[in-house]
Every structure is written in structure tokens, then in C-alpha cells.
Write an enzyme that holds these catalytic residues in place. Structure first.
Site, short mmCIF file in Angstrom:
data_model
loop_
_atom_site.label_atom_id
_atom_site.label_comp_id
_atom_site.label_asym_id
_atom_site.label_seq_id
_atom_site.Cartn_x
_atom_site.Cartn_y
_atom_site.Cartn_z
N ARG A 105 0.87 -1.17 0.00
CA ARG A 105 0.00 0.00 0.00
C ARG A 105 0.92 1.23 0.00
O ARG A 105 1.97 1.22 0.64
CB ARG A 105 -0.91 -0.01 1.23
N LYS B 197 -2.61 -2.32 7.60
CA LYS B 197 -4.07 -2.18 7.63
C LYS B 197 -4.71 -3.25 8.50
O LYS B 197 -5.66 -2.98 9.25
CB LYS B 197 -4.59 -2.27 6.19
N HIS C 80 -2.29 3.28 -5.71
CA HIS C 80 -2.80 1.94 -5.39
C HIS C 80 -2.83 1.06 -6.64
O HIS C 80 -2.86 -0.16 -6.54
CB HIS C 80 -4.21 2.03 -4.80
N ARG D 136 -0.60 -1.98 -7.11
CA ARG D 136 -1.02 -3.26 -6.52
C ARG D 136 -1.90 -4.03 -7.51
O ARG D 136 -1.73 -5.23 -7.69
CB ARG D 136 -1.77 -3.01 -5.20
N HIS E 80 -3.39 -9.42 1.91
CA HIS E 80 -4.83 -9.55 2.00
C HIS E 80 -5.18 -10.66 2.98
O HIS E 80 -4.46 -11.66 3.08
CB HIS E 80 -5.43 -9.88 0.62
N TYR F 276 -7.34 -22.03 9.60
CA TYR F 276 -6.41 -23.15 9.41
C TYR F 276 -5.23 -22.82 8.51
O TYR F 276 -4.16 -23.39 8.66
CB TYR F 276 -7.16 -24.36 8.83
#
Length: 197
Positions: A44, A71, A134, A137, A160, A170
Site C-alpha cells: 500500500r 491495515k 494503489h 497493486r 490480503h 487453518y
């Protein structure tokens, strides 16, 4: 949660031109290097803009962004490709005595503003509907998926968070070996695009 789509250059020829335009930028050193490094690390924009030298292990070729600056409030590891290390070593000659990689022109104790790199992009002729910070990305995500890298690896490098709560509970994999390979391949790809005129 609503997805925001950021304008991004994704055609290889246009990416090469964008990288050459950044290289030709004649503004402030901090802004230049921030724009030069961003396509290669695709964090970012604020994560890079606020980066501090203490977060970098240049010998180990890794950048650890502390949780407090992320974030999702978890530490994020960015493997550093050879090309990025070379840029960082060059930048260190200018700002290595400062806390921040990209100190402001007004005060070496504060980083450049969030508007400085964006304004530079606009001066290069990239309108807001063509490219955003941005957008680097989105550029990386789009092309790395097209290049066949595993989505889990790409998503982890983008920091993310898994939306499937059961899977997230998991799957704690960091994929660091694959991410290191991917980041080097991505840097090699960008260098190749920038060299074609």
C-alpha cells in the site's frame, strides 16, 4: 465490504513506458525513489511512504513492516529482489542518516506527504482515471495471476486477509519461499519491460 477499483496500467507496453517515465522524473529524490520502488514491492502506498530504515534487513533481503503500520494490524514481510536492493543501497547514500527512507524536503524528520508521489504521477501525464498509487497493486496482482503464480501466494504478498473464516483459521501459511521467488521474477519482468522502447 465494498471493493474499490483503482485505475491501473496493466498492458505490458504501457507499464514499460510508465517505468521509463518514472526513471526520467527530475523532482525531489524522496519522491523519485518512492515511485521507483513502489511498482517492485506493490505495498500500500502509505506502507512504503512511511517506511523506516530500521525495518530493513538489506543483508537478509527482507523488509518487515510492523503490525502497527499495517491495515490488518499484523506484521508483513516483503522479500526484496536484487533490483530493489540496488535501489535501496543507492537511496541510502541520500537518506541513510534519516529515520525515514523518504524524508520530506521541508523536514528530514518527517516523511514525504501522501500527495507528493501522486502529484508527480500527474505531472508525468497520468490522469486519475489512468493510474493511481494503489494501481501498482492492481498491476502486480493482474499480471502475476496471468503469469501463473498461485493466487494464495499473490494474496499473501498483497497482505490480503482470507475472507473464508474457516479457511483463515487453518491456513496460516506465509509461503515465504514462493513469495521470494515470485518477487524476484516480478522484478526481472519489470526490468525487461522498462528496457523495451
Amino acid at each position: 465490504m465494498q471493493n474499490t477499483h483503482f485505475a491501473a496500467v496493466t498492458e505490458p507496453e504501457a507499464i514499460g513506458q510508465l517505468l521509463r517515465d518514472i526513471d526520467d522524473y527530475t523532482g525531489h529524490t524522496s519522491v523519485l525513489f518512492c515511485l521507483k520502488i513502489l511498482p517492485y514491492v506493490f505495498t500500500r502506498p502509505s506502507e512504503l511512504r512511511l517506511a523506516q530504515w530500521s525495518e530493513f534487513d538489506l543483508e537478509g533481503a527482507v523488509w518487515r513492516i510492523p503490525a502497527k503500520r499495517m491495515k490488518m494490524r499484523r506484521e508483513h514481510v516483503v522479500p526484496l529482489a536484487h533490483q530493489v536492493l540496488a535501489m535501496l543501497h543507492e537511496l541510502h547514500r541520500y537518506t541513510g542518516n534519516c529515520e525515514f527512507l523518504f524524508p520530506s524536503i521541508r523536514a528530514l524528520t518527517t516523511p514525504i506527504s501522501d500527495m507528493a508521489p501522486l502529484a508527480a504521477l500527474r505531472r508525468m501525464g497520468y490522469a486519475k482515471d489512468a493510474m493511481t498509487l494503489h494501481g501498482f497493486r492492481a498491476m502486480a496482482s493482474s499480471l502475476l495471476n496471468e503469469m501463473g503464480w498461485r493466487p494464495d501466494v499473490i494474496e499473501r504478498q498483497l497482505s490480503h486477509v482470507e475472507e473464508n473464516k474457516v479457511r483463515a483459521a487453518y491456513n496460516r501459511a506465509e509461503y515465504i519461499t514462493e513469495r521470494r521467488q515470485m518477487m524476484q521474477a516480478w522484478s526481472d519482468f519489470l526490468v525487461g519491460l522498462a528496457s523495451i522502447s
